[in-house]
Design a protein around this motif. Structure first.
Motif, PDB file in Angstrom:
ATOM      1  N   GLN A 211      -1.284   2.166 -17.084  1.00 17.53           N
ATOM      2  CA  GLN A 211      -2.152   3.339 -17.012  1.00 17.53           C
ATOM      3  C   GLN A 211      -2.779   3.557 -15.640  1.00 17.53           C
ATOM      4  N   LEU A 212      -2.879   2.507 -14.823  1.00 20.06           N
ATOM      5  CA  LEU A 212      -3.516   2.641 -13.514  1.00 20.06           C
ATOM      6  C   LEU A 212      -2.564   3.155 -12.441  1.00 20.06           C
ATOM      7  N   LEU A 213      -1.282   3.308 -12.778  1.00 24.64           N
ATOM      8  CA  LEU A 213      -0.301   3.827 -11.804  1.00 24.64           C
ATOM      9  C   LEU A 213      -0.352   5.353 -11.838  1.00 24.64           C
ATOM     10  N   ARG A 214      -1.312   5.901 -11.143  1.00 25.13           N
ATOM     11  CA  ARG A 214      -1.618   7.330 -11.260  1.00 25.13           C
ATOM     12  C   ARG A 214      -0.617   8.236 -10.550  1.00 25.13           C
ATOM     13  N   GLU A 215       0.241   7.669  -9.689  1.00 22.57           N
ATOM     14  CA  GLU A 215       1.247   8.461  -8.981  1.00 22.57           C
ATOM     15  C   GLU A 215       2.638   8.296  -9.584  1.00 22.57           C
ATOM     16  N   LEU A 216       2.764   7.528 -10.657  1.00 22.38           N
ATOM     17  CA  LEU A 216       4.078   7.194 -11.222  1.00 22.38           C
ATOM     18  C   LEU A 216       4.787   8.438 -11.758  1.00 22.38           C
ATOM     19  N   GLN A 217       6.018   8.641 -11.310  1.00 27.47           N
ATOM     20  CA  GLN A 217       6.803   9.793 -11.743  1.00 27.47           C
ATOM     21  C   GLN A 217       8.055   9.408 -12.531  1.00 27.47           C
ATOM     22  N   HIS A 218       8.593   8.222 -12.275  1.00 30.59           N
ATOM     23  CA  HIS A 218       9.858   7.803 -12.893  1.00 30.59           C
ATOM     24  C   HIS A 218       9.665   6.392 -13.443  1.00 30.59           C
ATOM     25  N   LEU A 219       9.784   6.241 -14.762  1.00 36.93           N
ATOM     26  CA  LEU A 219       9.603   4.942 -15.414  1.00 36.93           C
ATOM     27  C   LEU A 219      10.822   4.608 -16.254  1.00 36.93           C
ATOM     28  N   ASP A 220      11.368   3.412 -16.034  1.00 35.22           N
ATOM     29  CA  ASP A 220      12.527   2.930 -16.790  1.00 35.22           C
ATOM     30  C   ASP A 220      12.151   1.620 -17.468  1.00 35.22           C
ATOM     31  N   ILE A 221      12.001   1.644 -18.794  1.00 41.03           N
ATOM     32  CA  ILE A 221      11.752   0.408 -19.552  1.00 41.03           C
ATOM     33  C   ILE A 221      12.871   0.208 -20.579  1.00 41.03           C
TER      34      ILE A 221
ATOM     35  N   ARG B   2       0.802  -1.216   0.000  1.00 39.42           N
ATOM     36  CA  ARG B   2       0.000   0.000   0.000  1.00 39.42           C
ATOM     37  C   ARG B   2       0.840   1.273   0.000  1.00 39.42           C
ATOM     38  N   ALA B   3       2.033   1.221   0.594  1.00 41.28           N
ATOM     39  CA  ALA B   3       2.843   2.432   0.736  1.00 41.28           C
ATOM     40  C   ALA B   3       4.095   2.422  -0.137  1.00 41.28           C
ATOM     41  N   LEU B   4       4.243   1.403  -0.980  1.00 42.74           N
ATOM     42  CA  LEU B   4       5.474   1.264  -1.754  1.00 42.74           C
ATOM     43  C   LEU B   4       5.659   2.446  -2.701  1.00 42.74           C
ATOM     44  N   ARG B   5       6.852   3.068  -2.635  1.00 45.32           N
ATOM     45  CA  ARG B   5       7.174   4.202  -3.502  1.00 45.32           C
ATOM     46  C   ARG B   5       8.060   3.793  -4.680  1.00 45.32           C
ATOM     47  N   SER B   6       8.909   2.772  -4.465  1.00 44.06           N
ATOM     48  CA  SER B   6       9.889   2.391  -5.484  1.00 44.06           C
ATOM     49  C   SER B   6       9.867   0.880  -5.683  1.00 44.06           C
ATOM     50  N   LEU B   7       9.749   0.452  -6.955  1.00 45.78           N
ATOM     51  CA  LEU B   7       9.758  -0.971  -7.302  1.00 45.78           C
ATOM     52  C   LEU B   7      10.742  -1.184  -8.446  1.00 45.78           C
ATOM     53  N   ASP B   8      11.787  -1.981  -8.172  1.00 45.11           N
ATOM     54  CA  ASP B   8      12.812  -2.279  -9.173  1.00 45.11           C
ATOM     55  C   ASP B   8      12.722  -3.753  -9.544  1.00 45.11           C
ATOM     56  N   MET B   9      12.286  -4.020 -10.773  1.00 48.55           N
ATOM     57  CA  MET B   9      12.170  -5.393 -11.274  1.00 48.55           C
ATOM     58  C   MET B   9      13.097  -5.608 -12.467  1.00 48.55           C
ATOM     59  N   ALA B  10      14.239  -4.942 -12.480  1.00 52.58           N
ATOM     60  CA  ALA B  10      15.161  -4.995 -13.614  1.00 52.58           C
ATOM     61  C   ALA B  10      15.772  -6.382 -13.775  1.00 52.58           C
ATOM     62  N   GLN B  11      16.091  -6.712 -15.032  1.00 50.26           N
ATOM     63  CA  GLN B  11      16.801  -7.937 -15.388  1.00 50.26           C
ATOM     64  C   GLN B  11      16.089  -9.190 -14.880  1.00 50.26           C
ATOM     65  N   ASN B  12      14.801  -9.268 -15.216  1.00 53.74           N
ATOM     66  CA  ASN B  12      14.024 -10.459 -14.931  1.00 53.74           C
ATOM     67  C   ASN B  12      13.466 -11.014 -16.243  1.00 53.74           C
ATOM     68  N   SER B  13      12.383 -11.784 -16.152  1.00 55.21           N
ATOM     69  CA  SER B  13      11.813 -12.424 -17.349  1.00 55.21           C
ATOM     70  C   SER B  13      10.350 -12.055 -17.529  1.00 55.21           C
ATOM     71  N   LEU B  14       9.995 -10.837 -17.151  1.00 55.38           N
ATOM     72  CA  LEU B  14       8.622 -10.369 -17.319  1.00 55.38           C
ATOM     73  C   LEU B  14       8.319 -10.164 -18.803  1.00 55.38           C
ATOM     74  N   ARG B  15       7.130 -10.579 -19.211  1.00 51.98           N
ATOM     75  CA  ARG B  15       6.682 -10.419 -20.594  1.00 51.98           C
ATOM     76  C   ARG B  15       5.494  -9.459 -20.639  1.00 51.98           C
TER      77      ARG B  15
ATOM     78  N   ALA C  27      -3.398  -2.190  -7.185  1.00 50.67           N
ATOM     79  CA  ALA C  27      -2.022  -2.625  -6.910  1.00 50.67           C
ATOM     80  C   ALA C  27      -1.086  -1.423  -6.909  1.00 50.67           C
ATOM     81  N   PHE C  28      -0.176  -1.387  -5.954  1.00 51.27           N
ATOM     82  CA  PHE C  28       0.852  -0.348  -5.851  1.00 51.27           C
ATOM     83  C   PHE C  28       0.266   1.065  -5.985  1.00 51.27           C
ATOM     84  N   PRO C  29      -0.684   1.435  -5.161  1.00 51.56           N
ATOM     85  CA  PRO C  29      -1.381   2.720  -5.339  1.00 51.56           C
ATOM     86  C   PRO C  29      -0.506   3.954  -5.145  1.00 51.56           C
ATOM     87  N   GLN C  30       0.626   3.829  -4.418  1.00 44.51           N
ATOM     88  CA  GLN C  30       1.490   4.982  -4.171  1.00 44.51           C
ATOM     89  C   GLN C  30       2.798   4.928  -4.966  1.00 44.51           C
TER      90      GLN C  30
END
Length: 434
Positions: free
Chosen positions: A237-247, A187-200, A212-215
């Motif tokens: 699109q549902l990450l309404r507080e997102l300020q920094h995105l790295d893809i 609920r309070a997570l500000r930063s999520l780093d999922m780099a170098q994985n196998s997400l599709r 999910a991840f409202p903050q």
């Protein structure tokens, strides 16, 4: 004291001789393969703010009964200065991990890191239900464990702690999916780093579902298996507080016919190394940093009034006239493109500009071209590559010459400006003589 010894064993003290090394200046202590017999070495780590444990197999301690702590032990834990714990190169039974986590509620540890660890077995996390922990940052790098899918109940038992966690990193760990129910716990997570994985692409929409991840403000999906620019955009699109995105470092395919609005809150957007040959619009209107370096861009058509940093090195751009649409730029990187001449008229209008790097371009060192770069060097910082990597490619008489060495005086560059006054003076003299 028995409880304290068991705690230390649970924190990585395994069979085999070893010692702790304490750097008093940095308040950093590193322990390697300590045993119960050599616990005296850990005493010197007590004043440290960062403690690392490296190496060993904890399975032999998985069945040890860890009883409730005595008040004296709790008092001792509460006085420790340790703020960060690092565990590396360990085989960790999840049963033991669950038992040890309870001890952290009596400490002031704020950051917990697992590096190159293997988690084995399954734990009953119900004992942690309602337990609060001081840990705000949790990092896993190069770890192996059972898939996250199917562990939703365990995360639910940890919700009292996880809903206060602020930073989470799970990198280089072969993660293929992140269930929706797990994301809702943070609920309070500000930063999520999922780099170098196998997400599709198809794993993102469930991961970032409604609620999910409202903050969440910072998200890194760098170097996964993402392929669709449009699909990634729709999933976030549902990450309404997102300020920094790295893809970055995903090989993305962009369909010009599709359109998607990235979160309006986005301020920093990293699309470097994504194999894009064009920038699809609309981009978030309030972007301040855009990184499109290491792509295949030939042209750029953007208009971003708030943009301050634009990184475009290692592309195929042939001009930089687009900067007129970014009036607030203060950092511009154009290294290693195909730009023969910098647009001086537009550059000198950028009142906030302080740094430009544009080395490795095939410069046309005509008078206007060379003069623009020399004038720019006097106005802003051109980076460490100036002047040695600013080289003329044309005209032939200047090929291979450093741009800074090209003469750009009025006499050299504008013969008409010199000849015309001379002709006028001669004509006046002739008229006077007549």
């Amino acid at each position: 004291m028995n409880a304290a010894i068991l705690l230390l064993l649970g924190l990585g003290l395994v069979e085999g001789e070893g010692r702790c090394f304490f750097n008093r200046t940095e308040e950093h202590c590193v322990c390697r393969s300590l045993s119960e017999e050599s616990l005296g070495s850990i005493i010197q780590c007590l004043p440290a703010s960062v403690v690392e444990f490296w190496g060993g197999d904890l399975e032999r301690y998985a069945a040890l009964p860890i009883s409730d702590l005595q008040p004296s032990t709790i008092d001792m834990l509460e006085t420790l200065s340790i703020r960060k714990l690092v565990f590396g190169g360990l085989l960790v039974p999840e049963v033991l991990l669950a038992q040890v986590l309870k001890f952290f509620s009596y400490t002031r540890v704020q950051e917990l890191v697992f590096e190159s660890c293997s988690f084995v077995g399954r734990s009953n996390w119900t004992e942690m239900a309602g337990q609060n922990l001081p840990i705000l940052t949790l990092c896993f790098h190069n770890v192996t464990s059972a898939p996250l899918t199917g562990q939703e109940q365990g995360f639910s038992s940890l919700s009292s702690w996880l809903e206060t966690l602020q930073e989470l990193a799970v990198t280089s760990s072969h993660v293929t999916a992140l269930p929706c129910a797990i994301g809702k716990v943070f609920r309070a997570l500000r930063s999520l780093d999922m780099a170098q994985n196998s997400l599709r692409d198809d794993s993102l929409m469930p991961a970032f579902c409604e609620g999910a991840f409202p903050q969440l403000q910072l998200l890194s999906l760098r170097r996964n298996n993402l392929t669709s620019y449009h699909s990634v955009c729709e999933s976030l699109q549902l990450l309404r507080e997102l300020q920094h995105l790295d893809i970055s470092q995903n090989k993305l395919i962009a369909d010009p016919a599709s359109s998607c609005q990235w979160p309006m809150s986005l301020r920093i957007f990293n699309l470097s190394g994504t194999s894009l040959d064009e920038v699809l619009t609309p981009l978030p209107p309030n972007l301040e940093v855009l990184d499109m370096s290491y792509n295949h861009l030939r042209t750029l058509d953007i208009s971003l009034g708030s943009l301050k940093t634009l990184l475009l090195s290692q592309n195929m751009l042939q001009d930089a006239s687009f900067i007129r649409n970014c009036p607030m730029l203060d950092v511009l990187h154009l290294d290693d493109n195909l730009i023969p001449e910098l647009p001086w008229d537009e550059l000198q209008l950028l009142g906030h500009l302080r740094e430009v790097t544009a080395a490795g371009n095939p410069y046309n060192c005509s008078c206007s071209g060379a003069r623009a770069i020399q004038a720019l060097a006097a106005m802003v910082h051109l980076g460490l590559a100036w002047p040695l990597d600013y080289v003329c490619h044309s005209p032939p008489r200047y090929q291979g010459v450093l741009v800074k060495d090209v003469p750009v005086s009025v006499l050299q560059c504008n013969g008409a400006a010199v000849i015309t006054p001379i002709c006028i003076i001669l004509a006046l003299l002739c008229m006077t003589g007549a």
